[in-house]
Design a protein around this motif. Sequence first.
Motif, PDB file in Angstrom:
ATOM      1  N   TRP A   1       0.767   8.202 -16.096  1.00  0.00           N
ATOM      2  CA  TRP A   1      -0.702   7.361 -15.447  1.00  0.00           C
ATOM      3  C   TRP A   1       0.457   5.761 -14.903  1.00  0.00           C
ATOM      4  O   TRP A   1       1.247   5.675 -15.493  1.00  0.00           O
ATOM      5  CB  TRP A   1      -0.954   7.168 -17.279  1.00  0.00           C
ATOM      6  CG  TRP A   1      -1.783   8.746 -17.523  1.00  0.00           C
ATOM      7  CD1 TRP A   1      -0.812   9.339 -18.119  1.00  0.00           C
ATOM      8  CD2 TRP A   1      -3.450   8.589 -17.608  1.00  0.00           C
ATOM      9  NE1 TRP A   1      -1.859  10.083 -18.645  1.00  0.00           N
ATOM     10  CE2 TRP A   1      -3.374  10.344 -17.972  1.00  0.00           C
ATOM     11  CE3 TRP A   1      -4.475   7.990 -17.410  1.00  0.00           C
ATOM     12  CZ2 TRP A   1      -4.590  10.903 -18.417  1.00  0.00           C
ATOM     13  CZ3 TRP A   1      -5.975   8.545 -17.598  1.00  0.00           C
ATOM     14  CH2 TRP A   1      -5.450   9.903 -18.005  1.00  0.00           C
ATOM     15  N   ASP A   2      -0.538   5.920 -14.343  1.00  0.00           N
ATOM     16  CA  ASP A   2      -0.151   4.487 -14.229  1.00  0.00           C
ATOM     17  C   ASP A   2      -1.770   3.679 -13.906  1.00  0.00           C
ATOM     18  O   ASP A   2      -3.012   3.593 -13.178  1.00  0.00           O
ATOM     19  CB  ASP A   2       0.089   4.145 -12.725  1.00  0.00           C
ATOM     20  CG  ASP A   2       0.179   2.890 -11.885  1.00  0.00           C
ATOM     21  OD1 ASP A   2       0.403   1.606 -12.773  1.00  0.00           O
ATOM     22  OD2 ASP A   2       0.206   2.471 -10.690  1.00  0.00           O
TER      23      ASP A   2
ATOM     24  N   SER B   1      -2.333  10.085 -12.603  1.00  0.00           N
ATOM     25  CA  SER B   1      -1.932  10.055 -10.751  1.00  0.00           C
ATOM     26  C   SER B   1      -0.856  10.764 -10.564  1.00  0.00           C
ATOM     27  O   SER B   1      -1.437  10.848  -9.182  1.00  0.00           O
ATOM     28  CB  SER B   1      -0.685   8.024 -11.339  1.00  0.00           C
ATOM     29  OG  SER B   1      -1.297   7.274 -11.464  1.00  0.00           O
ATOM     30  N   ILE B   2      -0.055  11.015 -11.272  1.00  0.00           N
ATOM     31  CA  ILE B   2       0.374  12.118 -10.862  1.00  0.00           C
ATOM     32  C   ILE B   2       0.497  13.772 -11.901  1.00  0.00           C
ATOM     33  O   ILE B   2       0.113  12.779 -13.028  1.00  0.00           O
ATOM     34  CB  ILE B   2       2.066  12.331  -9.952  1.00  0.00           C
ATOM     35  CG1 ILE B   2       2.191  11.107  -9.291  1.00  0.00           C
ATOM     36  CG2 ILE B   2       3.337  13.105 -10.163  1.00  0.00           C
ATOM     37  CD1 ILE B   2       3.814  10.731  -9.456  1.00  0.00           C
TER      38      ILE B   2
ATOM     39  N   ALA C   1       0.648  -1.144  -0.303  1.00  0.00           N
ATOM     40  CA  ALA C   1       0.214   0.306   0.002  1.00  0.00           C
ATOM     41  C   ALA C   1       0.644   1.367  -0.426  1.00  0.00           C
ATOM     42  O   ALA C   1       0.406   2.590  -0.496  1.00  0.00           O
ATOM     43  CB  ALA C   1      -1.299  -0.616   1.046  1.00  0.00           C
ATOM     44  N   ASP C   2       2.052   0.850   0.663  1.00  0.00           N
ATOM     45  CA  ASP C   2       2.818   2.317   0.824  1.00  0.00           C
ATOM     46  C   ASP C   2       3.609   2.610  -0.824  1.00  0.00           C
ATOM     47  O   ASP C   2       4.259   3.566  -1.049  1.00  0.00           O
ATOM     48  CB  ASP C   2       3.739   2.025   1.605  1.00  0.00           C
ATOM     49  CG  ASP C   2       3.732   1.992   3.389  1.00  0.00           C
ATOM     50  OD1 ASP C   2       2.561   2.688   3.359  1.00  0.00           O
ATOM     51  OD2 ASP C   2       4.063   1.903   3.932  1.00  0.00           O
ATOM     52  N   ASN C   3       3.433   1.147  -1.806  1.00  0.00           N
ATOM     53  CA  ASN C   3       4.521   1.561  -2.775  1.00  0.00           C
ATOM     54  C   ASN C   3       3.074   2.951  -3.717  1.00  0.00           C
ATOM     55  O   ASN C   3       3.753   3.357  -4.842  1.00  0.00           O
ATOM     56  CB  ASN C   3       4.603   0.922  -3.624  1.00  0.00           C
ATOM     57  CG  ASN C   3       5.784  -0.213  -2.078  1.00  0.00           C
ATOM     58  OD1 ASN C   3       6.180   0.728  -1.344  1.00  0.00           O
ATOM     59  ND2 ASN C   3       6.248  -1.240  -2.652  1.00  0.00           N
ATOM     60  N   THR C   4       1.823   2.659  -3.535  1.00  0.00           N
ATOM     61  CA  THR C   4       0.657   2.844  -4.511  1.00  0.00           C
ATOM     62  C   THR C   4       0.753   4.983  -4.606  1.00  0.00           C
ATOM     63  O   THR C   4       0.985   4.991  -2.819  1.00  0.00           O
ATOM     64  CB  THR C   4      -0.188   2.831  -3.902  1.00  0.00           C
ATOM     65  OG1 THR C   4      -1.107   3.042  -2.517  1.00  0.00           O
ATOM     66  CG2 THR C   4      -0.796   1.013  -4.753  1.00  0.00           C
ATOM     67  N   PHE C   5       0.695   4.905  -4.977  1.00  0.00           N
ATOM     68  CA  PHE C   5       0.374   6.794  -5.742  1.00  0.00           C
ATOM     69  C   PHE C   5      -0.345   7.073  -4.350  1.00  0.00           C
ATOM     70  O   PHE C   5      -1.611   6.903  -3.950  1.00  0.00           O
ATOM     71  CB  PHE C   5       0.503   7.515  -6.587  1.00  0.00           C
ATOM     72  CG  PHE C   5       1.111   6.747  -7.641  1.00  0.00           C
ATOM     73  CD1 PHE C   5       2.723   6.724  -7.930  1.00  0.00           C
ATOM     74  CD2 PHE C   5       0.769   6.138  -8.566  1.00  0.00           C
ATOM     75  CE1 PHE C   5       3.338   6.847  -8.862  1.00  0.00           C
ATOM     76  CE2 PHE C   5       1.912   5.390  -9.651  1.00  0.00           C
ATOM     77  CZ  PHE C   5       2.949   5.743  -9.769  1.00  0.00           C
ATOM     78  N   GLY C   6      -0.249   8.757  -3.959  1.00  0.00           N
ATOM     79  CA  GLY C   6      -0.401   9.281  -3.196  1.00  0.00           C
ATOM     80  C   GLY C   6      -1.253   9.181  -1.466  1.00  0.00           C
ATOM     81  O   GLY C   6      -1.054   9.992  -0.682  1.00  0.00           O
ATOM     82  N   SER C   7       0.446   8.420  -0.926  1.00  0.00           N
ATOM     83  CA  SER C   7       0.801   7.499   0.124  1.00  0.00           C
ATOM     84  C   SER C   7       1.660   8.782   0.117  1.00  0.00           C
ATOM     85  O   SER C   7       2.100  10.044  -0.351  1.00  0.00           O
ATOM     86  CB  SER C   7       1.162   6.927  -0.336  1.00  0.00           C
ATOM     87  OG  SER C   7       2.958   6.830  -0.305  1.00  0.00           O
ATOM     88  N   LYS C   8       1.735   9.199   1.873  1.00  0.00           N
ATOM     89  CA  LYS C   8       3.347   9.738   1.660  1.00  0.00           C
ATOM     90  C   LYS C   8       4.210   9.562   1.594  1.00  0.00           C
ATOM     91  O   LYS C   8       5.747  10.736   1.635  1.00  0.00           O
ATOM     92  CB  LYS C   8       3.592   9.909   3.312  1.00  0.00           C
ATOM     93  CG  LYS C   8       3.690   8.748   4.071  1.00  0.00           C
ATOM     94  CD  LYS C   8       3.754   8.061   5.412  1.00  0.00           C
ATOM     95  CE  LYS C   8       3.763   7.003   5.720  1.00  0.00           C
ATOM     96  NZ  LYS C   8       3.205   6.061   5.626  1.00  0.00           N
ATOM     97  N   ALA C   9       4.847   8.541   0.884  1.00  0.00           N
ATOM     98  CA  ALA C   9       6.157   8.414   0.486  1.00  0.00           C
ATOM     99  C   ALA C   9       6.412   9.487  -0.645  1.00  0.00           C
ATOM    100  O   ALA C   9       5.342   9.966  -1.480  1.00  0.00           O
ATOM    101  CB  ALA C   9       6.008   6.901  -0.255  1.00  0.00           C
ATOM    102  N   ASP C  10       7.418  10.417  -1.245  1.00  0.00           N
ATOM    103  CA  ASP C  10       7.599  10.956  -2.185  1.00  0.00           C
ATOM    104  C   ASP C  10       7.814  10.301  -3.181  1.00  0.00           C
ATOM    105  O   ASP C  10       8.413   8.797  -4.085  1.00  0.00           O
ATOM    106  CB  ASP C  10       9.283  11.235  -1.734  1.00  0.00           C
ATOM    107  CG  ASP C  10      10.278  10.139  -2.299  1.00  0.00           C
ATOM    108  OD1 ASP C  10      11.703  10.967  -3.007  1.00  0.00           O
ATOM    109  OD2 ASP C  10      10.620   9.180  -1.941  1.00  0.00           O
TER     110      ASP C  10
END
Lengths: 977, 97
Positions: free
Chosen positions: A830-831, A840-841, A372-381
């Motif tokens: 796009w993902d 996505s971004i 889950a952390d790897n997907t977009f929108g999470s806090k990870a840069d």
Amino acid sequence: MSDTEGKEVSDKEKEHSEEKEMDTAKSPKPRKTPPSSGKSSPKKPGSAKSGTMTPKSPAGSRGRATPKSKGKREEIKMETPAPEEEEDATLPDHCEPIFLSSKTQTIFSCVCDSDVTKENRFKIIPKAAILEDLHNRAGVCDFHPIKNKIIEYPGEEFLLVYDRDFKFGQNFYICFSEETKEKLLHPPKKEGEVVEGEGGVPGEEAEDTTVYKYVPPQSKEWVSHGSEKEIKEESVVEMRRRLKVSVRRKRKLFGAPCKFTDRNVGDAKDGYVECTSYKDKTFDLQKIELDKGIQAIPWFMDSGTQTEWKYPRNANTQYYPREFSQHEQQEILKKKQTGTFMDGVCPRFQLALQQNEIMDVFFNDWLNLGEADNTFGSKADNHLKEYQSFADLQFSKEKKITDIQWHPTIKGIVAVSVAEKLTFDERIDNASKVIMTPSLILIWSFTDPINPQLFLEAPDDIHSFQFCPSNPNIIAGGCQNGQLVLWDISAHADRLKQPRGGNRNKRATVLPGFEDPNALKTPIVRYCAVSSIENSHHAPITDIMWLPDHVEINRMGVPQENKGFESCQIFTCATDNCILVWDTRPTKGPQQQQQGAKPKDKDGTKNPIGVPDTFKHLDLTWKPMLKVHLHKSEPGGDHAPTKFSIAEKQGDRGALSKATDGGVPDKEASVTGGYFQSGKPGSGREKRTLQTVKTHFFVGTEDGEVVYVDWMPQKDQDTGKIQTPKPDFYHTMHDGPIMTVQRSPFFMDILLVVGGWNFTIWKEAVVIDKNNPSSAESLKTLNVAENDALKSGPILQSAPNPIRMTSGFWSPSRPGVFYISKVDGSVDVWDLLDKTHEPSITQSVSPSAITKIYPHAVSHKQHLLAVGDSSGTLHILEIPWSLRLPAPNEVTGVANYFEREVKRRGFVVQRWDFREHEKRELEAEAKKKAGIAPNVLLTDEEIEYRLKLEYQAYMEAEGNFLRELGITKEEEPLPQT
Amino acid sequence: MSEVEETIKRIQSHKGVSGIIIVNADGIPIRTTLDNSTTVQYSGLIHQLAAKAKSTVRDLDPQNDLTFLRIRSKKHEIMVAPDNEYLLIVIQNPNAV
């Protein structure tokens, strides 16, 4: 008193020693005694006594001189040495010396030293034998002088005695009396002699006086036996001065009368000294008893030897598995045992198999956590970070970037082509300015963000270029004017490889005042070949591509094996409705001419400075080897391609393994070096045909169409000309020129098409090339519905975006991700696994419109995105790890997604048919409701009847109309049908 | 169809079963659904492994005996049922399930 005694002793000793001397000297003595003396004494028959006494004579004299008891002892002593010698001293009585010659000796067997010896001196000879000999030899006989005595001899046998030492003058003597003979043969016993001697002492003395004769002793040479040493030791030698003692006495006492008085011994203390015995402590040591045992044992020694065991060993073994024959297998299988075994074992397997079917017990949940952390929108840069930007004030400012290419092998090298930002009309207006400014490709290095490493000069603005995949020093570019240009940067390859800009290092070595003003300048590489302008494109080249190095195509567009594994063919496309295929190798005819002309050229005009003649043979004469003209299926112009994509990929050699032999392989072409010069293009006879290489490819056009066409020319049925066939299908899905047609790096048949305000994703239909037998396999997997679906359009079509898209690119590491650039200077990521309705971004990168993007995996941990904008700046962005690392099973996920989309398309097509059908039905319904359509279906006759009625009604109406106009008469009847 | 064939067919009908081999006590394949080289390799190696496993179980408890052996690998699962006379090997790919 003692003095005299000592003298006596010494005398005795003296005497004794004299006697000894006498003893030693005795043996030679008797010889000197005359034989007559000896003869006299033993003549008496009973003189055994006197005989024995004779030798005693010297002793007797001595005995007389010292008539002591010792004499007896001495006699014994004297007796022992040699009793016989005494006999020898004188010739016995009645004996006669005789000389026997050797012959006589042999006759009487008394040969000297063999029959008779010193020890065994006697020989008995019969009287008869001698007489016979006397008779035989007469005067010659040795016995002749004593012939009378022999005859007189009373006995029968003579005793012959061997006289070895010639004591009596001859070698033998002979006995003439029985007594002497007896005495010689049986000498009397010694003891008996001694006893007799003692017994007869008085008589002896009387006899001795007559016999005795003084013989003066003779001195002999003294021989040392060590006695002198003893004597030396005994003798006293003065070692020190003699002590002198002086005794004094008062003078008055001399001669004074002595007065002697009596006194008691006990009273006088000075009379004697008493030494009493006492116990000496020094010797008071007690012996200590000591038990000591000694045992001799043999020496022990440990030693060992070992020998290596050489034994035969198998160096190699080869074996084959034991197998049963078909028959044996059948036999065993038929056995009842086997059946029971299988029955017994089967349930266990079913249990295990079912367990596996139900669920995977070994599924590792941990691996799938944290996704889950790897997907977009999470806090990870997950933002693109600016890494570097390049802009050249002189050459790229106020120009737009038309193409970006990363160097295929050297890291941190990126090339950019720039073009004037002018429309066609503006270009014509400013023609003079455009011609004067050089058209360049800039090669940047990360080490120097100010100065480009290299400029590649082109005849006109470059819109597309690519590094040769097999030799990155070769670059092909497409010009604004439709020409194809080639550069060879081999000479400058080192400059690119240097970690720091090469020009800076030069400064240190140059003397001050002699600096080369050009030293700091970036070198400009002139193109080394440009295509013939008549045979080139007639519009700007919008896309260019090197054919992968394992494939080449011949003049008929048939893909063949490339033996040299060197890319030498280029596809180009331009908006003049053409896609051209070029070969960098020279064509046969012109090349030969050229080679003939070459030497002259070298003498005369040389190449411009620094231009390698790699492609000399192509310059200005280069023609395409295959032209693919994109006809439209229906009349109304042709397709104007802007981008294209072929299925074959660089590095994927799979096609080679499935190749079929097309003839004898052309060794010469592959062996002789210099592939650009050697080898003949399009001579397909020797090379293997690659059946699996698809000749169909996707083309994006200026009008936003996606065209799927076969580049292989076919015979046109109408005209009979051999030309490119009509496209298999085309779809207008984009509302602007197509800017990107790119295949996914993970799925060969998935394409991203970007153009206008939207993008589409396509799946290539394998089934379409019906001519290709190898695709039969894939035919099975795709059913016809899907096939239709594939023809029917893209599997994904994005909603129109408010901002026009300029370029797109698949992510090199994540199968579901791609990047799209837009004119407002932003980049969309796009993902497909995240969401498909929006990016996505979205990230703004540049103030001006982005013209081109190109992501590149520099290393495993660094992926960079090159973004070129319309103001001439090249931005390098770092891709965050979330966009870099693929999620687990992303490939399968995306593949499943595409599969679902394909099914959806199939469904859509099905629905289209369904809707079409439904629409028709609905129309019919509507008509029926309006009363137009009959309730029941009519037969043909009825329809004909109705048509007649209609016609009549029409004719009536026409009649009325004409009547009103007064063209026909009122009552004129209408013609009947 | 014989009993053996029926059983093989029944096992084969399960999902993911990629091969069945019947091996005799000497490790010689009797019946197989795989190609020759794979069969030979499987029968030789698995036969040894099963013998070892059997002896291990026996050594631990002389009254015990090995009835079934399952080897789970990355790619597939190998199931082995040993008997006095024969050995049945089934190879299943659980991921294909």
